[in-house]
Design a protein around this motif. Structure first.
Motif, PDB file in Angstrom:
ATOM      1  N   PRO A  70      -2.765   5.790  -6.232  1.00 33.32           N
ATOM      2  CA  PRO A  70      -3.654   5.638  -5.069  1.00 33.32           C
ATOM      3  C   PRO A  70      -4.749   4.590  -5.248  1.00 33.32           C
ATOM      4  N   GLN A  71      -5.288   4.468  -6.467  1.00 33.67           N
ATOM      5  CA  GLN A  71      -6.359   3.489  -6.682  1.00 33.67           C
ATOM      6  C   GLN A  71      -5.835   2.062  -6.534  1.00 33.67           C
TER       7      GLN A  71
ATOM      8  N   ILE B   7       0.840  -1.209   0.000  1.00 36.73           N
ATOM      9  CA  ILE B   7       0.000   0.000   0.000  1.00 36.73           C
ATOM     10  C   ILE B   7       0.869   1.250   0.000  1.00 36.73           C
ATOM     11  N   ARG B   8       1.895   1.268   0.831  1.00 36.42           N
ATOM     12  CA  ARG B   8       2.773   2.441   0.914  1.00 36.42           C
ATOM     13  C   ARG B   8       3.551   2.634  -0.392  1.00 36.42           C
ATOM     14  N   ARG B   9       3.994   1.539  -0.973  1.00 37.86           N
ATOM     15  CA  ARG B   9       4.760   1.657  -2.221  1.00 37.86           C
ATOM     16  C   ARG B   9       3.876   2.122  -3.384  1.00 37.86           C
ATOM     17  N   TYR B  10       2.625   1.698  -3.406  1.00 36.67           N
ATOM     18  CA  TYR B  10       1.717   2.156  -4.453  1.00 36.67           C
ATOM     19  C   TYR B  10       1.463   3.660  -4.332  1.00 36.67           C
ATOM     20  N   THR B  11       1.230   4.139  -3.110  1.00 39.21           N
ATOM     21  CA  THR B  11       0.950   5.568  -2.948  1.00 39.21           C
ATOM     22  C   THR B  11       2.186   6.403  -3.281  1.00 39.21           C
ATOM     23  N   ARG B  12       3.369   5.909  -2.908  1.00 37.24           N
ATOM     24  CA  ARG B  12       4.593   6.643  -3.242  1.00 37.24           C
ATOM     25  C   ARG B  12       4.844   6.663  -4.746  1.00 37.24           C
ATOM     26  N   ALA B  13       4.339   5.673  -5.441  1.00 40.84           N
ATOM     27  CA  ALA B  13       4.481   5.626  -6.897  1.00 40.84           C
ATOM     28  C   ALA B  13       3.388   6.436  -7.595  1.00 40.84           C
ATOM     29  N   GLY B  14       2.534   7.120  -6.798  1.00 42.57           N
ATOM     30  CA  GLY B  14       1.456   7.912  -7.395  1.00 42.57           C
ATOM     31  C   GLY B  14       0.323   7.077  -7.929  1.00 42.57           C
TER      32      GLY B  14
ATOM     33  N   ARG C 114      -7.605  14.084  -0.415  1.00 40.43           N
ATOM     34  CA  ARG C 114      -9.013  14.041  -0.822  1.00 40.43           C
ATOM     35  C   ARG C 114      -9.475  12.600  -1.045  1.00 40.43           C
ATOM     36  N   VAL C 115      -8.604  11.800  -1.629  1.00 41.60           N
ATOM     37  CA  VAL C 115      -8.922  10.373  -1.812  1.00 41.60           C
ATOM     38  C   VAL C 115      -9.075   9.702  -0.449  1.00 41.60           C
ATOM     39  N   ALA C 116      -8.196  10.045   0.499  1.00 44.03           N
ATOM     40  CA  ALA C 116      -8.276   9.486   1.858  1.00 44.03           C
ATOM     41  C   ALA C 116      -9.584   9.895   2.531  1.00 44.03           C
ATOM     42  N   ALA C 117      -9.978  11.164   2.358  1.00 43.41           N
ATOM     43  CA  ALA C 117     -11.228  11.646   2.957  1.00 43.41           C
ATOM     44  C   ALA C 117     -12.431  10.919   2.370  1.00 43.41           C
TER      45      ALA C 117
ATOM     46  N   ILE D 135      -5.726   1.350  -2.895  1.00 37.56           N
ATOM     47  CA  ILE D 135      -7.062   1.050  -2.357  1.00 37.56           C
ATOM     48  C   ILE D 135      -7.472  -0.374  -2.715  1.00 37.56           C
ATOM     49  N   ARG D 136      -7.211  -0.773  -3.963  1.00 35.91           N
ATOM     50  CA  ARG D 136      -7.553  -2.150  -4.371  1.00 35.91           C
ATOM     51  C   ARG D 136      -6.750  -3.184  -3.585  1.00 35.91           C
ATOM     52  N   THR D 137      -5.506  -2.848  -3.260  1.00 36.21           N
ATOM     53  CA  THR D 137      -4.692  -3.759  -2.428  1.00 36.21           C
ATOM     54  C   THR D 137      -5.309  -3.908  -1.053  1.00 36.21           C
ATOM     55  N   PHE D 138      -5.768  -2.800  -0.478  1.00 36.01           N
ATOM     56  CA  PHE D 138      -6.436  -2.853   0.825  1.00 36.01           C
ATOM     57  C   PHE D 138      -7.706  -3.694   0.752  1.00 36.01           C
ATOM     58  N   GLU D 139      -8.502  -3.489  -0.292  1.00 34.04           N
ATOM     59  CA  GLU D 139      -9.747  -4.248  -0.429  1.00 34.04           C
ATOM     60  C   GLU D 139      -9.481  -5.735  -0.599  1.00 34.04           C
ATOM     61  N   PHE D 140      -8.439  -6.077  -1.366  1.00 25.03           N
ATOM     62  CA  PHE D 140      -8.070  -7.486  -1.539  1.00 25.03           C
ATOM     63  C   PHE D 140      -7.678  -8.091  -0.198  1.00 25.03           C
ATOM     64  N   ALA D 141      -6.845  -7.375   0.556  1.00 21.97           N
ATOM     65  CA  ALA D 141      -6.387  -7.890   1.856  1.00 21.97           C
ATOM     66  C   ALA D 141      -7.541  -8.026   2.835  1.00 21.97           C
ATOM     67  N   SER D 142      -8.483  -7.073   2.800  1.00 18.26           N
ATOM     68  CA  SER D 142      -9.610  -7.087   3.751  1.00 18.26           C
ATOM     69  C   SER D 142     -10.519  -8.289   3.553  1.00 18.26           C
TER      70      SER D 142
END
Length: 595
Positions: A189-190, A180-187, A229-232, A193-200
């Motif tokens: 964000p979606q 998740i952190r590496r995806y956001t650092r690579a710009g 804004r995406v986080a919100a 989010i998909r990684t989080f949803e897969f893990a959840s």
């Protein structure tokens, strides 16, 4: 200011033969001397929790010979990742262990493709048992290089671990947090989010507290990389789906930090009111986040008011609160107030930290007051706090900014002699300073030293070195460095390729240019160039000439124009800036004639 503020005995170890300056007159063990001030003794380095493989102070729990053998293979320009590297590793007869792989990951962290091959080879060896920590390290290295397909392949192959005592699970919430952190650092964000949803959706995450912490990590990663804004939106979506969910104060802290980082003060203050009016009680971290946010926006007075406010709420301020204020005051050059705030901090139970003193050192160095910085350093040492590479990097920043090569190299030499380990930023600053001054031989020696001391050349340092090699017309070495970047899995910037390609073609080195083109074609890359770079110099000159002609025409129109409405007809939006610049030049010329 006296540029020779350093009074250092020049050290000439074997690895620094490039330093041929005469030693200064002072032969003491001090490293920093300011006229009229007592000398600051160079303190012993702090005890290390982990030492680099080349500097192990105690015997490592792996064979140093095996480590050196594999290191030599990975550093060999003739060795490429894949089957060739695997067969070379097989021929060594080495039985890999997780500890030696960990040390190699640290040493070659900017060589993802080589490390990936080595990791897969190790897992095939009889008796080798991987660990969750090792898998996480490998995925982090691949994610850093944006090799996400390889990272997912590694993760999915190991996600089925049963997690019992005999075969511990190799994939956990921490693994997904890294992605998740590496995806956001690579710009991306979606993708995060998909990684989080897969893990959840996985039982091991859903049936534990990992899901909650993973959501907080997602929000934190998005906010830190500017996607607040995406986080919100994720926050609002979760509240809408689960009405029983009560956000923790940590979630609010993350979003507050995100809005402040994005300099959206109204959004941050609106969220702060929601916290104050809600059922969640603010913590010292909440106030620390607010203080840091206001300091970032150069509103230190408001941040200081919050310190009194939190005391009224029964929350005692600590380093989280005081450090940003001291840092902001130091950045603004308000040293008297910063030192006064330090005095207030000294009476607290926790007291100043190394970060507090580093903030003051940074402020003084930024202001060019090295006398003040040295005094802070002396105070820090007298209070039992050891300087870190970060502390010294502020001095290196000053030297790099003003091209003080002699002072910078003396400080670097003394650091090595005294047992300190420079970090990657230290080498980045040194190479930047040397490349800007076109000290190629010295830059090459420092780059070798960097590799020897366990800091793998990354994109920035390699790019600086290649550009300098081209500038000094040492194209064969530049191409070799370019090739080594690709071999290690680092994609060079397209601008670097374009400049090298242009220079090689101009000099008739077509064979080398074709080789360069083939190498660049072998890796995915963007072909976008900055607006300031033009492949065709004649075209750039023609464009500038056209701009000047339009500016002159507009100037002539202004002279004959009697009504503002007529002027608007002749001006397109793209010409406004040209007209303004031309008008300003005319005004300056008129004033100059009048005087």
């Amino acid at each position: 200011m006296n540029t020779r503020f350093f009074s250092v005995t020049l050290i000439r170890p074997l690895h620094l033969k490039f330093l041929h300056q005469k030693p200064f007159s002072d032969q003491s063990s001090s490293w920093l001397s300011v006229t009229g001030n007592p000398l600051i003794k160079w303190p012993p380095p702090p005890p290390l929790t982990y030492t680099q493989p080349h500097q192990t102070q105690t015997s490592p729990n792996f064979s140093q010979t095996d480590f050196s053998t594999i290191s030599t293979l990975l550093a060999d320009p003739a060795i490429y990742p894949g089957p060739f590297l695997e067969s070379s590793l097989n021929r060594t007869g080495i039985k890999p262990e997780p500890t030696i792989l960990h040390a190699l990951f640290v040493h070659f962290d900017s060589s993802p493709r080589l490390l990936h091959t080595m990791f897969l080879w190790a897992e095939k060896q009889p008796g080798f048992r991987s660990s969750a920590a090792l898998v996480n390290e490998m995925i982090n290295i691949l994610g850093k290089a944006r090799e996400f397909d390889s990272a997912w392949a590694l993760l999915l192959d190991r996600i089925g671990g049963c997690g019992d005592d005999e075969e511990p699970a190799l994939v956990s919430g921490d693994t997904f947090a890294i992605l998740i952190r590496r995806y956001t650092r690579a710009g991306m964000p979606q993708s995060a989010i998909r990684t989080f949803e897969f893990a959840s959706d996985l039982d091991m995450i859903r049936n534990s507290d990992s899901g909650t912490s993973l959501f907080e990590i997602l929000l934190d990663s998005l906010c830190k990389e500017g996607h607040v804004r995406v986080a919100a939106e994720c926050f609002d979506r979760k509240k809408g789906f689960d009405t029983s969910w009560v956000p923790s104060i940590r979630v609010y802290n993350i979003l507050l930090n995100g809005w402040f980082r994005s300099r959206k003060l109204k959004h941050a203050e609106r969220l702060w009111l929601e916290v104050k009016n809600g059922s969640v009680r603010p913590s010292v971290v909440t106030y620390g986040t607010l203080v840091e946010g206001y300091c970032r926006m150069r509103r230190a007075e408001r941040a200081i008011e919050l310190v009194d406010e939190m005391r009224r709420e029964g929350i005692e301020p600590n380093a989280i609160v005081y450090n940003p204020i001291i840092d902001a005051l130091g950045e603004a050059g308000r040293f008297k107030e910063a030192l006064g705030m330090m005095e207030r901090f000294l009476v607290c139970e926790s007291g100043p930290t190394i970060s507090t003193y580093n903030s003051l050192v940074k402020g003084f160095c930024k202001a060019g007051d090295l006398t003040g910085a040295s005094k802070i350093l002396k105070t820090m040492i007298s209070r039992g706090l050891f300087p870190t590479p970060t502390t010294y990097n502020y001095f290196f920043r000053h030297f790099a900014k003003f091209g003080k090569i002699e002072e910078g190299m003396n400080l670097y030499t003394k650091m090595i002699k005294s047992g300190y380990t420079p970090d990657r930023l230290t080498y980045h600053l040194l190479l930047k300073m040397l490349c800007e001054d076109e000290r190629l031989d010295l830059a090459m020696q420092v780059s070798k030293e960097m590799r020897i001391r366990g800091c793998d050349m990354d994109l920035d340092t390699s790019t600086m070195l290649i550009h300098l090699l081209c500038k000094m017309q040492r194209f064969e070495e530049a191409v070799t460095e370019f090739e080594d970047m690709i071999r290690r899995g680092i994609v060079p910037q397209y601008l670097t390729f374009q400049r090298m390609n242009d220079e090689l073609k101009k000099r008739g080195m077509t064979k080398m240019a074709r080789k360069l083109h083939t190498m660049m074609s072998s890796v995915p890359h963007s072909t976008k160039l900055p607006n300031t770079y033009s492949e065709d110099i004649d075209a750039a000159c023609a464009r500038r000439s056209s701009i000047m002609q339009r500016a002159e025409a507009m100037s002539n129109i202004i002279k004959t124009c009697k009504h503002p409405r007529e002027l608007v007809k002749h001006r397109s939006s793209s010409e406004n800036s040209v007209w303004s610049a031309n008008q300003l030049i005319n005004d300056i010329r008129t004033r100059a004639k009048e005087t």
